[in-house]
Enzyme design. Structure first.
Site, PDB file in Angstrom:
ATOM      1  N   GLY A 208      -1.583  -0.521   1.249  1.00 51.78           N
ATOM      2  CA  GLY A 208      -2.773  -0.745   0.439  1.00 51.78           C
ATOM      3  C   GLY A 208      -2.442  -1.225  -0.962  1.00 51.78           C
ATOM      4  CB  ILE A 209      -4.630  -2.018  -3.715  1.00 51.89           C
ATOM      5  CG1 ILE A 209      -4.466  -2.898  -4.943  1.00 51.89           C
ATOM      6  CG2 ILE A 209      -5.583  -0.867  -3.964  1.00 51.89           C
ATOM      7  CD1 ILE A 209      -5.719  -3.673  -5.278  1.00 51.89           C
ATOM      8  N   GLY A 210      -1.942  -0.807  -5.116  1.00 52.72           N
ATOM      9  CA  GLY A 210      -1.476   0.159  -6.102  1.00 52.72           C
ATOM     10  C   GLY A 210       0.014   0.062  -6.359  1.00 52.72           C
ATOM     11  CB  ILE A 212       2.722   4.240  -4.192  1.00 52.46           C
ATOM     12  CG1 ILE A 212       2.882   5.326  -5.274  1.00 52.46           C
ATOM     13  CG2 ILE A 212       3.447   4.654  -2.914  1.00 52.46           C
ATOM     14  CD1 ILE A 212       2.299   6.669  -4.916  1.00 52.46           C
ATOM     15  CD  GLU A 231      -7.598  -1.256   4.090  1.00 55.81           C
ATOM     16  OE1 GLU A 231      -8.046  -0.865   3.002  1.00 55.81           O
ATOM     17  OE2 GLU A 231      -7.677  -0.600   5.149  1.00 55.81           O
ATOM     18  N   GLY A 329     -10.023   1.871   4.765  1.00 52.99           N
ATOM     19  CA  GLY A 329      -9.355   1.644   6.042  1.00 52.99           C
ATOM     20  C   GLY A 329      -8.276   2.658   6.368  1.00 52.99           C
TER      21      GLY A 329
END
Length: 422
Positions: A208-210, A212, A231, A329
């Site tokens: 995902g986003i970020g 990490i 996603e 998601g």
């Protein structure tokens, strides 16, 4: 040739009582949204439906709150207070199922406001960096209004919309909305290294986003034959593609393609995806379908949490009763990865919050939402290590999670463990 009109004229197509879908993330059509909000008092009982939105939406006025109701499908920072007010709400929903809300009668759309590229010689515009549920919205809404931007990327996959779909088109040149997660701190890099050690060559990644996810990707420079089915992604995959580490050749579905529903990052990312035939932007109902995800081998899903209790319940969308984000998601990919041959479902998070509060807790906060159940949780990663909760009983899980908690909080957690399990 298409005929363009002003934003003020275009948003007059919205009537009192309408439900309006707003395109999101880097494609948030701010020019049209803010023009629509200026009609407060002129129209009333208008419901705005969105996933995540970026940028400065000028909503903090009593007359706007009285005329418009925000029904958010994923709460982002710029509208968080609105979604938690008496003039807003949140719909708990898996990202994969959002398009169904528009097709099965749960949330029928009167209007969709989208942000697209100029039409090509065939009359097709591109939905650019965010296909997600917009692909379905433009096909289901009775009226579609387009903000047309020459700086919008043209992306491959499910992104094409013919100008005949639009009741109004507004030309507005503007930079795409950007976010930068490239800066790393020591904790993120330790977590990234711990996660990277779980990833085998030939794996298919969802990240995902970020900071990490980007830290994980920066630790994969010695891997081989990785794929991407996610996603969304950000800048972190660019060097891995350029170095031939991400090839997508080991995937069994969409082999050779990086598959995503949307992207969010810097202009470097938007330049990277522009007219890139190796990247397939697809409807999120397909990208996040568990039955699709599991077809690829060694799917690694990397997600995060706001807090996790000692039995493994994951809260990722709220702080108590305050709606912070959404289900998104996470469950789509946690389950899809678990069912994939050789797959791994991973929750990766710092052991403490920025204020020093332990994210591993005896109990979730009162009112907190369980996004991922303890039955779905496998790997949990912090800067202090990796544990696998799969097949472990409640007491075993508790001991494992305490072992990767921040040292300053372990004594308190051990007392809670003793009180619970004696």
């Amino acid at each position: 040739m298409p005929i363009y009109t002003s934003a003020e004229e275009a948003v007059k197509l919205v009537k009192s009582g309408d439900r309006v879908f707003l395109h999101g993330s880097a494609t948030t059509p701010l020019h049209l949204i803010n023009a629509l909000l200026k009609r407060a008092g002129e129209i009333n009982n208008v419901e705005l439906v969105s996933i995540s939105t970026f940028g400065d939406i000028d909503w903090k006025h009593p007359e706007i709150m009285n005329s418009f109701y925000l029904n958010s499908l994923f709460v982002s920072q710029n509208i968080r207070e609105w979604a938690n007010s008496s003039h807003g709400g949140y719909v708990p929903i898996f990202l994969s199922e959002i398009p169904q809300l528009f097709t099965n009668g749960s949330l029928p759309l009167d209007v969709a406001i989208v942000h697209v590229s100029p039409p090509d010689k065939h009359g097709y515009c591109s939905l650019g960096t965010s296909i997600d549920a917009a692909w379905t919205a433009v096909r289901q809404a009775k009226t579609v209004i387009a903000q047309v931007n020459p700086k919008m990327c043209r992306t491959h996959g499910d992104s094409s919309v013919h100008i005949s779909k639009f009741k109004a088109m507004v030309w507005h040149e503007t930079d795409l909305l950007s976010v930068d997660y490239n800066s790393q701190d020591d904790i993120s890099m330790k977590i990234g290294k711990n996660v990277a050690e779980l990833i085998e060559n030939g794996s298919t990644l969802q990240a995902g986003i970020g900071t990490i996810p980007n830290a994980v990707l920066s630790n994969l420079t010695n891997h081989k034959d990785l794929g991407v089915h996610t996603e969304m992604f950000s800048d972190g995959i660019i060097p891995l593609v350029q170095k031939g580490i991400i090839t997508n050749e080991k995937k069994k579905i969409h082999a050779g393609k990086t598959v995503t529903a949307f992207v969010a990052g810097t202009q470097k990312l938007y330049d990277f995806v522009d007219d890139n035939p190796t990247i397939a932007f697809m409807n999120v109902s397909h990208v996040n379908d568990t039955s699709v995800i599991r077809k690829n081998p060694k799917v690694v899903a990397i997600n995060s949490a706001l807090e996790i209790d000692l039995t493994g319940q994951i809260c990722a969308d709220s702080i108590g009763t305050f709606q912070y984000s959404g289900i998104g998601g996470q469950m789509d990919f946690m389950r899809g990865a678990s069912l994939s041959e050789g797959g791994k479902a991973i929750i990766a998070m710092p052991s403490i919050t920025g204020k020093g509060v332990s994210k591993i807790t005896p109990f979730l906060k009162q009112g907190a939402g369980v996004v991922t159940t303890r039955g779905h949780v496998h790997y949990v990663v912090t800067e202090y290590g990796v544990v696998n909760l799969y097949g472990k009983n409640m007491e075993q899980r508790s001991k494992l999670l305490i072992s990767i908690a921040h040292p300053e909080h372990r004594e308190t957690l051990e007392r809670a463990h003793f009180e619970r399990f004696k």
